[in-house]
Design an enzyme around this catalytic site. Structure first.
Site, PDB file in Angstrom:
ATOM      1  N   SER A 143       0.750  -1.272  -0.091  1.00  0.00           N
ATOM      2  CA  SER A 143      -0.073   0.001  -0.070  1.00  0.00           C
ATOM      3  C   SER A 143       0.773   1.303   0.007  1.00  0.00           C
ATOM      4  CB  SER A 143      -0.916  -0.194   1.372  1.00  0.00           C
ATOM      5  OG  SER A 143      -1.875   0.784   1.022  1.00  0.00           O
ATOM      6  N   ASP A 301      -2.318   6.522  -3.819  1.00  0.00           N
ATOM      7  CA  ASP A 301      -1.151   5.743  -3.483  1.00  0.00           C
ATOM      8  C   ASP A 301      -0.775   4.475  -4.331  1.00  0.00           C
ATOM      9  OD1 ASP A 301      -3.125   3.966  -2.769  1.00  0.00           O
ATOM     10  OD2 ASP A 301      -2.344   3.438  -0.874  1.00  0.00           O
ATOM     11  N   ASP A 303      -0.951   1.211  -4.650  1.00  0.00           N
ATOM     12  CA  ASP A 303      -1.925   0.321  -5.014  1.00  0.00           C
ATOM     13  C   ASP A 303      -3.373   0.895  -5.513  1.00  0.00           C
ATOM     14  OD1 ASP A 303      -2.141   0.908  -2.200  1.00  0.00           O
ATOM     15  OD2 ASP A 303      -3.305  -1.207  -2.259  1.00  0.00           O
ATOM     16  N   ASP A 305      -5.409   2.457  -3.867  1.00  0.00           N
ATOM     17  CA  ASP A 305      -6.825   2.441  -2.950  1.00  0.00           C
ATOM     18  C   ASP A 305      -7.169   3.565  -2.411  1.00  0.00           C
ATOM     19  OD1 ASP A 305      -4.774   1.864  -1.260  1.00  0.00           O
ATOM     20  OD2 ASP A 305      -5.642   0.182  -0.156  1.00  0.00           O
TER      21      ASP A 305
END
Length: 573
Positions: A143, A301, A303, A305
């Site tokens: 993340s 960010d 990834d 999400d």
């Protein structure tokens, strides 16, 4: 086995490659050796996550294989015929390799695998689990964490991350593996030729995009303000292609990409940490916004999400920072307003969030007659669990979900926070207010005037290694045995102990049991609307503090927040 025994096993066994053993031979700090081997990685709020490197308490191909074999063994015990798993990964160093290792281990265990042909955002992985009717999904990502980290998130058949007790059952299968040489794998060619491995690409992308288009509520507003200027940065990560695609297909014609951060790079060369919660993440975006005269600066960010934003304040000419609570409240208000006005708000509607969300969201939900379901643990997987419960018992209909840490989910097509879908709604809201002569900062100021100047923040205190973990445990236990009655001039009115499942009224001493989800954290309600929550981190030795206040003005709330933060953090130093 002691940490030293485990270390020596890794040093001596030729199962581990020479590069791994050479790295371990180079270690001279005994504390470092202990930290790498005193435990295995464990599933926390964000799944399996750790620093990359050699060792049982590090992310590497061996711990990835072990986690995957445990998952495969768990899947075999479900009794599901012809189970399948979809796998995605982000831009981090080793992510593509870890993803392939995961796929080959599953294939060697007889499990069909769909592997994305290149990096994809987390919410698309969650969508793909549902779209491909898979039993599970795995996403290789850490993340928003610094470049040294990587991680391994497991999703189940509804597209949601695993939660207790399932996570404990899977890790039990992982821990039951004592011999690394028993872990199965096969070559990529063998997996492809057997039909157990399939690469997937644009078909799933197109299905995901088509589903996202259904989120649009006011296309006429977008058409009327399609020339607003938007700056966007993917922070070197997965958001670039899907965000560009969706904004283009929506009709926004002036989207400017921060080119330095459009390069997908696991070293994050323009950042210390690719985190939308950090002001550093916006420096290049704000510079570009000033150059082109943009109204909005957006970042996602690695990834894809989490979403963060700055908005232009036309009065001062400055770009104003939004916390996750602020933009989450703003989007929540816009979604409920549009649905209410268009008559598409369902019966028994619910906005689903967590215990540390801003109280402004509770006020907004009350305004529109919507349940604010906030008594949920921290982590979006618990919001996803509530969606599952709503669908099972019919008690409520999910309208919107959000958490303080820069994450929203606009629908049930995915079961994790979705920065791509949230970008769409945020830009639609920007167009709506632009058509009324306002920026999103203007609207935020209206919300403060309507509901009060709520301010919240997260801080943390870090500790080192095994001793740090033990110290944190001792500190939390001390809080339970010696309840805090005041914090500065604030009186503690109630204590919610999520591990014990109790609520204590501090004025009477009455204790009520039940009704709280279980977790090792403690929430304190203070006088004058202030609050704080203490929570040990699940992935590294640190204590996180969430705290919030309500003031009469922006400056008043900022002063109160700063004072409360110093008081709370001082309790643990």
């Amino acid at each position: 086995m002691s940490y030293k025994d485990e270390y020596n096993y890794w040093l001596s066994s030729d199962y581990f490659d020479e590069a791994t053993r050479a790295e371990l031979r180079g270690l001279t700090d005994e504390k470092e050796i202990e930290d790498r081997f005193y435990k295995g990685l464990e599933f926390g709020t964000g799944g399996l996550r750790g620093v990359m490197g050699a060792g049982s308490n590090r992310m590497n191909i061996y711990t990835v294989r072990k986690a995957t074999q445990g998952l495969a063994n768990y899947i075999s015990k479900t009794g599901v015929e012809r189970p399948s798993v979809v796998i995605s990964y982000d831009n981090r160093n080793n992510s593509s390799r870890f993803a392939l290792e995961t796929a080959l281990c599953l294939c060697a265990s007889g499990i069909k695998v769909y592997l994305f042909d290149e990096l994809r955002p987390t919410p698309e992985l969650s969508f793909a689990v549902r779209y491909l009717n898979c039993l599970a999904g795995v996403n290789i990502t850490a993340s928003h964490n610094p470049k040294e980290y990587n991680g391994y998130k497991v999703y189940w058949s509804d597209g949601a991350q695993i939660v207790s007790p399932q996570d404990k059952e899977i890790i039990a299968e992982v821990n039951a593996i004592s011999d690394y040489t028993s872990i199965k794998t096969m070559s990529e060619n063998e997996a492809l030729e057997s039909g157990l491995l399939s690469y997937i690409g644009s078909d799933v992308d197109d299905a995901y995009a088509a589903t996202l288009h259904k989120l649009i509520m006011a296309p006429e507003e977008i058409e009327a303000a399609k020339d607003i200027k938007i700056v966007y940065s993917p922070l070197h990560g997965t958001g670039l292609k899907p965000v560009k695609r969706m904004l283009s297909e929506m009709g926004f014609s002036n989207v400017y990409i921060v080119e330095e951060q459009a390069v997908q790079d696991g070293d994050f060369p323009t950042l210390r940490s690719p985190n939308p919660e950090s002001p550093e993440a916006y420096i290049l975006g704000v510079e570009l916004a000033k150059k082109v005269g943009a109204e909005l600066v957006l970042v996602t960010d690695p990834d894809g999400d989490r979403l963060g934003m700055y908005s232009l304040d036309k009065k001062s000419g400055e770009y104003k920072e939004f916390t996750g609570n602020m933009f989450g409240a703003l989007v929540c208000d816009y979604v409920l307003m549009q649905k209410k006005e268009k008559g598409i708000l369902s019966e028994n509607p619910a906005v689903t969030t967590t215990v540390v969300i801003t109280d402004m969201v509770k006020d907004i939900c009350h305004k529109y007659g919507v349940l604010c379901d906030y008594n949920n643990l921290i982590g979006f997987k618990y919001i996803a669990t509530k969606i599952r419960n709503y669908e099972a018992d019919g008690s409520h209909t999910y309208e919107f979900g959000l958490e303080d840490s820069f994450g929203c989910l606009p629908g049930t097509y995915s079961r994790d926070k979705d920065a791509v879908g949230t970008v769409m709604l945020l830009c639609e809201a920007a167009a709506y207010y632009a058509n009324r002569g306002m920026t999103l900062w203007d609207r935020m100021c209206q919300l403060f005037e309507d509901f009060g100047y709520y301010k919240e923040k997260i801080t943390s205190v870090k500790f080192a290694g095994k001793e740090g973990t033990e110290k944190i445990s001792s500190m939390i236990q001390n809080l339970r045995e010696n309840p805090v009655s005041s914090v500065g001039d604030y009186t503690v009115t109630e204590i919610y102990d999520y591990k014990l499942g109790t609520t204590t009224d501090m004025s009477t001493g009455a204790v009520v049991e039940g009704g709280l989800p279980k977790s090792n954290m403690i929430y304190y309600q203070l006088s004058d609307g202030a609050w704080f929550l203490v929570r040990p981190s699940g992935t590294e030795p640190k204590i996180k503090f969430y705290y919030g206040v309500k003031g009469l003005s922006a400056s008043d709330s900022a002063d109160k927040l700063s004072e409360l933060g110093d008081l709370v953090k001082g309790m643990f130093e």
